[in-house]
Design a protein around this motif. Sequence first.
Motif, short mmCIF file in Angstrom:
data_model
loop_
_atom_site.label_atom_id
_atom_site.label_comp_id
_atom_site.label_asym_id
_atom_site.label_seq_id
_atom_site.Cartn_x
_atom_site.Cartn_y
_atom_site.Cartn_z
N PRO B 322 45.65 68.58 50.68
CA PRO B 322 46.86 69.27 50.23
C PRO B 322 47.01 70.59 50.97
O PRO B 322 46.03 71.20 51.39
CB PRO B 322 46.59 69.52 48.75
CG PRO B 322 45.12 69.53 48.61
CD PRO B 322 44.52 68.76 49.76
N GLY B 323 48.24 71.04 51.11
CA GLY B 323 48.51 72.33 51.74
C GLY B 323 49.33 73.20 50.81
O GLY B 323 49.60 72.82 49.66
N PHE B 324 49.74 74.35 51.33
CA PHE B 324 50.51 75.26 50.49
C PHE B 324 51.82 74.63 50.00
O PHE B 324 52.15 74.75 48.81
CB PHE B 324 50.79 76.57 51.23
CG PHE B 324 51.62 77.50 50.41
CD1 PHE B 324 51.05 78.21 49.37
CD2 PHE B 324 52.98 77.64 50.65
CE1 PHE B 324 51.83 79.06 48.59
CE2 PHE B 324 53.76 78.48 49.87
CZ PHE B 324 53.18 79.20 48.84
N PRO B 325 52.57 73.94 50.87
CA PRO B 325 53.81 73.35 50.35
C PRO B 325 53.54 72.39 49.19
O PRO B 325 54.37 72.25 48.30
CB PRO B 325 54.37 72.60 51.58
CG PRO B 325 53.84 73.37 52.75
CD PRO B 325 52.45 73.78 52.34
N ASP B 326 52.37 71.77 49.20
CA ASP B 326 52.05 70.84 48.12
C ASP B 326 51.75 71.57 46.81
O ASP B 326 52.14 71.12 45.74
CB ASP B 326 50.86 69.97 48.53
CG ASP B 326 51.15 69.22 49.82
OD1 ASP B 326 52.12 68.46 49.85
OD2 ASP B 326 50.43 69.44 50.81
N CYS B 327 51.06 72.70 46.88
CA CYS B 327 50.80 73.38 45.60
C CYS B 327 52.04 74.12 45.13
O CYS B 327 52.25 74.29 43.93
CB CYS B 327 49.53 74.22 45.61
SG CYS B 327 49.47 75.59 46.72
N PHE B 328 52.90 74.48 46.07
CA PHE B 328 54.19 75.06 45.67
C PHE B 328 55.01 74.01 44.89
O PHE B 328 55.59 74.31 43.85
CB PHE B 328 54.93 75.53 46.92
CG PHE B 328 56.14 76.36 46.63
CD1 PHE B 328 56.04 77.74 46.54
CD2 PHE B 328 57.38 75.77 46.41
CE1 PHE B 328 57.16 78.52 46.27
CE2 PHE B 328 58.50 76.54 46.13
CZ PHE B 328 58.39 77.91 46.06
N LEU B 329 55.00 72.80 45.39
CA LEU B 329 55.69 71.71 44.69
C LEU B 329 55.10 71.48 43.30
O LEU B 329 55.82 71.27 42.32
CB LEU B 329 55.58 70.42 45.53
CG LEU B 329 56.14 69.14 44.91
CD1 LEU B 329 57.64 69.23 44.69
CD2 LEU B 329 55.83 67.93 45.81
N GLN B 330 53.77 71.53 43.21
CA GLN B 330 53.12 71.34 41.91
C GLN B 330 53.52 72.44 40.93
O GLN B 330 53.72 72.18 39.74
CB GLN B 330 51.59 71.33 42.08
CG GLN B 330 51.07 70.14 42.87
CD GLN B 330 51.12 68.84 42.08
OE1 GLN B 330 50.75 68.81 40.91
NE2 GLN B 330 51.59 67.78 42.71
N MET B 331 53.62 73.66 41.42
CA MET B 331 54.03 74.76 40.54
C MET B 331 55.41 74.47 39.96
O MET B 331 55.64 74.63 38.76
CB MET B 331 54.05 76.07 41.31
CG MET B 331 54.58 77.24 40.49
SD MET B 331 54.64 78.80 41.45
CE MET B 331 56.10 78.52 42.48
N TRP B 332 56.30 74.01 40.78
CA TRP B 332 57.65 73.68 40.30
C TRP B 332 57.62 72.48 39.36
O TRP B 332 58.38 72.42 38.38
CB TRP B 332 58.58 73.41 41.48
CG TRP B 332 59.27 74.65 41.92
CD1 TRP B 332 58.99 75.43 43.00
CD2 TRP B 332 60.37 75.29 41.24
NE1 TRP B 332 59.84 76.51 43.05
CE2 TRP B 332 60.70 76.45 41.98
CE3 TRP B 332 61.10 75.02 40.09
CZ2 TRP B 332 61.73 77.31 41.61
CZ3 TRP B 332 62.13 75.88 39.71
CH2 TRP B 332 62.44 77.02 40.46
#
Lengths: 380, 380, 380, 380
Positions: B322-332
């Motif tokens: 996973p990368g940052f865009p993936d954890c950003f998506l998870q936050m949303w």
Amino acid sequence: MSNAKQTMRVGIIGGGLMGREAASAFGRWFVLDNFPVQAELIAVCDLQEKLLDWFRQVPTVRLLTKDHHELLRSREVDVVYVAVPHNLHEKMYLDVLNAGKELLAEKPFGIDLQAARNIRNAAVKSGRFVRCSSEFPFLPGGQRVIQAAQSGQFGRILEIRCGFWHSSDLDPNKPVNWKRQTKTCGEIGVMGDLGMHVVHVPFRLGWKPLRVYAQLQKIYTQRPDGKGGIAPCDTWDNAMLHTEALINGEEVPMRLEMKRLAPGETNTWFIEVLGTDGGARFSTKEPKTLWLFERGQEQVWQRIDLGYQMIFPTITGGVFEPGFPDCFLQMWAAYGAERAGQLGNRFGCVTPDEAVLSHELFAAALESHAKKNIAVVGSG
Amino acid sequence: MSNAKQTMRVGIIGGGLMGREAASAFGRWFVLDNFPVQAELIAVCDLQEKLLDWFRQVPTVRLLTKDHHELLRSREVDVVYVAVPHNLHEKMYLDVLNAGKELLAEKPFGIDLQAARNIRNAAVKSGRFVRCSSEFPFLPGGQRVIQAAQSGQFGRILEIRCGFWHSSDLDPNKPVNWKRQTKTCGEIGVMGDLGMHVVHVPFRLGWKPLRVYAQLQKIYTQRPDGKGGIAPCDTWDNAMLHTEALINGEEVPMRLEMKRLAPGETNTWFIEVLGTDGGARFSTKEPKTLWLFERGQEQVWQRIDLGYQMIFPTITGGVFEPGFPDCFLQMWAAYGAERAGQLGNRFGCVTPDEAVLSHELFAAALESHAKKNIAVVGSG
Amino acid sequence: MSNAKQTMRVGIIGGGLMGREAASAFGRWFVLDNFPVQAELIAVCDLQEKLLDWFRQVPTVRLLTKDHHELLRSREVDVVYVAVPHNLHEKMYLDVLNAGKELLAEKPFGIDLQAARNIRNAAVKSGRFVRCSSEFPFLPGGQRVIQAAQSGQFGRILEIRCGFWHSSDLDPNKPVNWKRQTKTCGEIGVMGDLGMHVVHVPFRLGWKPLRVYAQLQKIYTQRPDGKGGIAPCDTWDNAMLHTEALINGEEVPMRLEMKRLAPGETNTWFIEVLGTDGGARFSTKEPKTLWLFERGQEQVWQRIDLGYQMIFPTITGGVFEPGFPDCFLQMWAAYGAERAGQLGNRFGCVTPDEAVLSHELFAAALESHAKKNIAVVGSG
Amino acid sequence: MSNAKQTMRVGIIGGGLMGREAASAFGRWFVLDNFPVQAELIAVCDLQEKLLDWFRQVPTVRLLTKDHHELLRSREVDVVYVAVPHNLHEKMYLDVLNAGKELLAEKPFGIDLQAARNIRNAAVKSGRFVRCSSEFPFLPGGQRVIQAAQSGQFGRILEIRCGFWHSSDLDPNKPVNWKRQTKTCGEIGVMGDLGMHVVHVPFRLGWKPLRVYAQLQKIYTQRPDGKGGIAPCDTWDNAMLHTEALINGEEVPMRLEMKRLAPGETNTWFIEVLGTDGGARFSTKEPKTLWLFERGQEQVWQRIDLGYQMIFPTITGGVFEPGFPDCFLQMWAAYGAERAGQLGNRFGCVTPDEAVLSHELFAAALESHAKKNIAVVGSG
């Protein structure tokens, strides 16, 4: 250099772990290359017959006694190494000095600040050569951090972290010993046990704590007494000292950690210095590895393999791994060389003033914890 | 769950880095497996024409405006994401709430404690669903530390260390920006910029600081202004907050670090929890690695390779990175799921109360530094 | 550049893991900064209704079919991405080419050497733009190794090591799938599954194996079939290919490893190049870390933190962590850019000739193992 | 045990690096706890006056000579340690045996296979106790790997990797020495220099190579001669031996690496064993760290801190770091204990048969390289 200093005839008071390690060092003293001082272990004092017996194997030992006064009376002994519980430091060290001998004192140089000051004052008055023990800075990694710090290549220093971590006490079934009880270890607890290792390098580099916020912890309050019963443990297990040091006119955060309860850490001594332009890291967890930071076009941490680059070269090849017995030998070489006026600009053992400063820090830490304040170091 | 909550039509105020990252997340929202909420980016507000232009490529965007009131008047917008400089937080967040919209607020949830309290109070009064941003705990490593901490496998907790480290500011030639100036970043400086990332997990685990000793540093006091001149930098670069948290009746040292000047560290978010029986460590420096401590017959640190084990599974295979865009998506996804009453016992975004607590901590840190004392958190 | 190439309308044959990853990439195609090619997912073919259903959520998809010929007849489709079991590659790829479409082919580009040659020849004859998949070299760490290798800073190259390691198959209870059986995965087994990832970078750098000694292993010969029974596994689990590459007139040992049974390794793709003057190392085990060797006065390995430095920049900030979906997107960007004549000197996808060469290597490896000899690559 | 064996009076032929290291070990022989054998260094032979002079400091040395026959005639000498260039091994070792002495022979036990066989045969015929040197397996990390391997906890073994890496020769300005020339080092080059270290553990565990594919490299062909001129270097710098060992009826890939040109590696001795259920790793690069693999619900690599857990305990505390002088001492303790019939199931020095097997392997490696084939080990 007085001719007399070219020979160092050693007596040991306390034939435990460190006393025997000293015998090992003197047994192979000849490995030191072109070293200006001859050394021999001559006499040993301990209260336990069994420990005295062990020293009978050491060919050079001529005096074995349970009475430290007998050892101190021996004309053959020049230097005395005292490795006994902390509550006996002050009396023993003063006895050594009063007997006109020179001293390598095991840390913490007295059970508390007052004891340390008494010993330091007696040392000054005596004019004898007195130093306190600390082995790990003599490892090549410790020395490289020191050299880098002294070179000025770090720019403005941002932060300093030093510590010494142990973990065997995490086992609740480990029996109690004298280091776990205030009456023998001192009120400063783990700071007395491990603290000198942590402060030796920063103090020598001139980084002295102005004030301290101490986080002290007692986690295990009792342990097996080793005889089927339970004994209380009333010393500090872990200490984190958050201090500031004044470096080039700026206050720099300096964290000093001494822990008996550091999960998974076996004798981890470390130092890390970070600056705006450079930095350095060494830990005995990876004893062969030096890390140097460089801020160039990119910011890089350089990993460098260390070998056997000792302050006092020995016959061991430069690519090989040094161990604890080797840095213990180096500590003794530094003691002997400095005593003989031959240290030059090499790194030396802890001085009495440094030892007193360490106790000032530990005393301030106790105050900080008790009063929940930021304690000024040296005000006590 | 109200049916209405199954759809989340999003408006963004602030089309910078995080605003566009949000567009990216909504562009592939369908990768979330069996996710109960549909989401779409509908409207964007920014003062810069160039940034608005960028959003013209996003097929779902229907409203582009320089006037955030216009966006807030849109009936199509359910949720507003505000990513603007700190000095604008309070006004913008209150405008969002007054417009009856729900809010995902960029940290630090107001420029200071008073602002944070005002926003929190308005949020409570409005009854709207309000959360604050923090992405890194959604990485698998962060979640594993949380699970381990909640399992009780650590025994008595000895120490907690969390932090977020950056290093690009070590370059003295990096031009100034609004995060380096108090008027826009706030008096709390780096704490406002990075602090929410650091406290999210410990606060959620119930580890709240009782008091704090703060070591705050300003190192670089000026920088290029990007236009050929020099501009002042008056914010804190580095902050180390030494706190104690009350855990199971014991005070536990908890260190919270926020640094812009951490040599060689690029976006290093970390958390480490140590206990007598177990422990856990995760850092984005080695984003695929989880460390778990176990005290058995030997003390071991277990190294475990992580994959794409997300709270909200997506179509990406479990072995992948996973990368940052993936954890950003998870936050949303967490925001959307919680808003829809579908979070269950999963980890959610920062609550307004947690955000206020973070500001209480930062305010106490400022006091501790100014007065050289141990400041009580929440007394301000 | 022909105008037509500025648009890339994509059809997918095979809606599994990689097919859906492609949908994710096209869903946020707009994150690519100033990218010359527009792309859209238009059509999907799969035999499973459930997989087709999933694609109904993707707004741009207009055609869903179980008949790949229907997809190939669509005038709206420019490029076809085929991600099906290896035994179907040759037929499907030829169908795509015969339909006049362009192709991104999932590795291994045919089930064996003959299939690969047939596809390559058809590609050449068709004049269509054909490339084969391989994602990991697009990570910033992979790119940095490539740059360093091309710079000449390594001096004489001593050794090359590349590999791809998985570990989930170590679990004997993991059910069988088509990659564990020769009829669907091919006689080359794990080489077909993982080999293209391993050879992409060395082949592109011109490092082509002259000969090979292959250590091939079958460890688990049966597995649960997922339906309560047991199924045979007859593919190679692990392959180590010891080769020599001719570099600047010198033969250099090059080890290529493909393993499904690498204890504790989750998707570890790595490359290491060592030379007399310099070297480089990258592994997805520590995806944020680049290691560069420098032989100066001391020999140092520099550790450098990587961020989101992509060949094709996106809106994600440079300090953040890339993940698999990000390098998958980069692979597609490289495909699209090269197809449009816009690749420049950037790194591109695997060419048909490289894919054929990989099969020549794998065929030689089978021979080496069978005959216990050193097999010449390309003689088959 | 014959009484006579309880004393070990040692003579050294060759007073270089290893000869002096032996003096160091015997100087502190008493640190071995309850050790059944007394040992003393009695006599030294070297051609260089300067080296002989050095030994005058060692109190126990009674005979210093340039004539090794004089040393061998001494009735006081029981055991002879020979540390001379490889081309002198056969003659010197045979002289020792013919003189009726026992022998610890420096590796590689003769300059080639024929020499090794001659020595082994003479040893058998003589009935004397003969062993060959290899220090690193005596480190605690090496011993833990051996214990783990013997326990059966690895399941089916997948792969074995052992090696010894040096890097100082990467400096093209390092002057030549006798190890860089075939006439003194032997045709096997780096294999003769470093190979015994690599094979000692696998051979002892019964892992014997059936066949070998050798990648041998000569990189630097000349060097400064140390006298202002240039001298040729004609030995192999690096050797990678790809072998198979038969373990429980299965052929297992076993890679044996000996390198003088391993960038950044200072005396890196390592062993790694991987199995389906468990595994182990140790390297002197991180000499305090043991890695153990466990396949449980998750696959974990356990990191364990090592201390001073020696086969033959000494007075040094269990938490401390061992160094090279310590494992050198252990090697001698193993020699002395085995000679006295007191080894038990502890790990012992390299036997003559193991030494011969190593030469069979190296001879096969030369064949493999020359003929570009897979050479059968032991067919020569």
